[in-house]
Structures are given as C-alpha cells and as structure tokens.
Enzyme design. Structure first.
Site, PDB file in Angstrom:
ATOM      1  CG  ASP A  68      -0.301  -0.560   2.479  1.00  0.00           C
ATOM      2  OD1 ASP A  68       0.935  -0.472   2.597  1.00  0.00           O
ATOM      3  OD2 ASP A  68      -1.019  -1.090   3.334  1.00  0.00           O
ATOM      4  CG  ASN A 137      -8.747  -1.585  11.925  1.00  0.00           C
ATOM      5  OD1 ASN A 137      -7.842  -2.286  11.471  1.00  0.00           O
ATOM      6  ND2 ASN A 137      -9.124  -0.455  11.351  1.00  0.00           N
ATOM      7  CG  HIS A 139      -5.802  -2.423   8.775  1.00  0.00           C
ATOM      8  ND1 HIS A 139      -5.855  -1.070   9.057  1.00  0.00           N
ATOM      9  CD2 HIS A 139      -4.511  -2.772   9.023  1.00  0.00           C
ATOM     10  CE1 HIS A 139      -4.672  -0.650   9.439  1.00  0.00           C
ATOM     11  NE2 HIS A 139      -3.832  -1.656   9.433  1.00  0.00           N
ATOM     12  CD  GLU A 144      -8.517   1.015   7.778  1.00  0.00           C
ATOM     13  OE1 GLU A 144      -8.390   0.007   8.506  1.00  0.00           O
ATOM     14  OE2 GLU A 144      -7.958   2.110   8.034  1.00  0.00           O
TER      15      GLU A 144
HETATM   16  C1  F6R Z   1       1.477  -1.724   6.215  1.00  0.00           C
HETATM   17  C2  F6R Z   1       0.144  -2.281   6.276  1.00  0.00           C
HETATM   18  C3  F6R Z   1      -0.625  -2.385   7.545  1.00  0.00           C
HETATM   19  C4  F6R Z   1       0.217  -2.695   8.782  1.00  0.00           C
HETATM   20  C5  F6R Z   1      -0.649  -2.682  10.026  1.00  0.00           C
HETATM   21  C6  F6R Z   1       0.165  -2.932  11.278  1.00  0.00           C
HETATM   22  O1  F6R Z   1       1.964  -1.724   4.889  1.00  0.00           O
HETATM   23  O2  F6R Z   1      -0.337  -2.641   5.263  1.00  0.00           O
HETATM   24  O3  F6R Z   1      -1.615  -3.382   7.402  1.00  0.00           O
HETATM   25  O4  F6R Z   1       0.829  -3.942   8.620  1.00  0.00           O
HETATM   26  O5  F6R Z   1      -1.282  -1.437  10.142  1.00  0.00           O
HETATM   27  O6  F6R Z   1       1.042  -1.862  11.481  1.00  0.00           O
HETATM   28  P1  F6R Z   1       2.182  -1.963  12.566  1.00  0.00           P
HETATM   29  O7  F6R Z   1       3.053  -3.098  12.159  1.00  0.00           O
HETATM   30  O8  F6R Z   1       2.924  -0.659  12.523  1.00  0.00           O
HETATM   31  O9  F6R Z   1       1.514  -2.222  13.869  1.00  0.00           O
END
Ligand code: F6R
Length: 265
Positions: A68, A137, A139, A144
């Site tokens: 992303d 959450n 995702h 989301e």
């Molecule tokens: C990042 C992504 C997100 C993260 C998720 C966890 O490219 O796609 O899904 O993997 O938000 O973020 P962290 O690892 O910072 O807790």
C-alpha cells in the site's frame, strides 16, 4: 493456518525470516516478495538483512511489491511508503531498486494507477510470499473493516483508528493522509504463501478474531482462513486471546524443523 507462538519479538522475526528465505530460495531465480510497512515486520527484515550481510542469502534478483501507499504525499516524503520501503527493505536487504514496486499514491489518475499495479503483479507471475502485519482493527494492507473480501487494488478511506495509530510517524494526526492506495483482499489472497507477523498485547484481539473468529468483512484479516498456506507468527502478548494457544504450541513443538510444519495444512 499455522500459528507459531514465540517467546520474544526477536525469535518471531527469525522464524518468520526462515520461512520467507525458504520460499524465496525455492522460487529463485525469479522470486517475488510482497512487503508490508509498519513496525511488525522490522524484526523479520532485520533477520533477513543479517543473512544477506553474512552472505547466506542473496536477494539481488528478487522483485518486491509493497502492499500500500498513502494518497497525496509528495514523492520523496519521508513517510511515504516508497521512502519507508527504501529505507527498511530495499537497502538493508540488498534488493535492486529497479525491481521494487510501490503503488503510485501521488498519481493524477489514481484508479488507473490501481489497475496498473495489479497488472505489474500479474506480469511477474504473482507474489511467491507475502509478508503481512495486522492493524488493531483487523485490517491487512489498508483493507479497513467492511472491505470486500474479493477486493482488488483501489483507493480506500483510512479509519480514524488507523490514522491515529500511524500518527506516531507524523507530526500529529492532522498530517496523516486520509486516503491510501492498497492491494485488495482478493489481490493479497493470490500470493502463494503468506507470513503474518504481530507483536504486543494491543494486537491480541485482532489476532484472535483473525485466526479463530468467523470469516467476516468486519475483521478483514479473517479472510486468510480461506488461504491454504498462511503462517501466523506472534509473540506471547499477541497470542494472549487465542483460545487454542496450547494446541498451537503443542503442534509446533512436535514439528522441530520449519520445513516439517510447512506441509501440515
Ligand atoms: C502496512 C500495512 C498495515 C500494517 C498494520 C500494522 O503496509 O499494510 O496493514 O501492517 O497497520 O502496522 P504496525 O506493524 O505498525 O503495527
């Protein structure tokens, strides 16, 4: 799903790196790696980087695709995922920057950029191993809650939960973009292997819902239950709400070699 519960974040990073390195080695010379940003995969990247520095692993020919990108950050912005991937993945792992792809969040035609990204992934024959983290959450990528389980790469509105979680990388929540370009759940599900890493108590609810809850768009990561080759590598705090944690531990203990539990799906 294979669930591996580790005693420390370092051990989790090393085990996850074993898995990723094995798949990339099997897929050489045209291996394709899917990469996530955020804190969760940093120990995994660190472990891979050590292997590269020691000459055990050579990733020069590996193509990489990010999950992303924020929409609207100027190219070169230090918090754009293009910059973050360059600093945390491309350089430390010795990847060829020409083979590293990130969705174009600054494109003037964002829908065309989404279609182009899907085509780029298809053109290299798909992703061999996708690294994932999970949001509090549920995702994965930036899909989301209520994302279509069949979604493809597209623009998404970030939830306030995600914006506030990611505000730590910016000068306050107002600086966090409101939109992103993300691989869809259907896109992620086409990777041959998936390795998801999570650490810390704040991920315990998401991990329990993803592994043991119903498959539902309210926890987008739960779609991974429908994938045949997923490994979930968590530390003890992130595993705290798994009702079958003892079963996962026993399963892992009976399979000492990483390759052995690769086959048990
Ligand atoms: C990042 C992504 C997100 C993260 C998720 C966890 O490219 O796609 O899904 O993997 O938000 O973020 P962290 O690892 O910072 O807790």
């Amino acid at each position: 799903m294979e669930v591996v519960i580790c005693s420390s974040a370092g051990e989790a990073g090393s085990l996850a790196a074993d898995k990723v390195a094995a798949v990339l080695t099997d897929a050489a010379p045209r291996a394709v790696l899917g990469v996530a940003t955020g804190s969760s995969p940093l120990a995994l990247y660190n472990s891979l980087a050590h292997r590269v520095a020691d000459g055990e692993l050579d990733l020069r020919d590996v193509a990489a695709f990010a999950l992303d990108e924020y929409v609207g950050l100027a190219p070169g912005h230090p918090q754009s995922y293009a910059s973050v991937i360059d600093a945390t993945v491309t350089r430390p792992l010795g990847l060829d920057p020409n083979l590293v792809h990130v969705p174009e969040g600054f494109a003037s035609d964002i829908e065309a950029a989404a279609v182009a990204y899907e085509e780029e992934i298809r053109d290299v024959g798909g992703i061999d191993v996708q690294i994932l983290g999970v949001g509090v959450n549920g995702h994965i990528g930036f899909n989301e809650p209520t994302s279509s389980l069949a979604s493809r790469t597209r623009i998404k509105t970030l939830t306030e939960t995600t914006r506030s979680d990611n505000a730590r990388f910016f000068d306050g929540i107002d600086q966090v973009p409101t939109h992103c370009l993300t691989q869809g759940l259907g896109t992620i599900m086409e990777a041959t292997e998936i390795v998801l890493v999570a650490q810390g108590a704040e991920k315990a609810d998401a991990i329990a819902a993803l592994v043991e809850g119903p498959v539902s768009a309210i926890c987008p990561g739960s779609v991974l239950q429908l994938h045949r080759r997923v490994t979930i590598v968590v530390d003890e705090p992130a595993a705290a709400k798994l009702s079958l944690a003892d079963y996962y531990r026993a399963t892992f203990a009976k399979k000492p070699a990483w390759q052995q539990f690769r086959t048990a799906r």
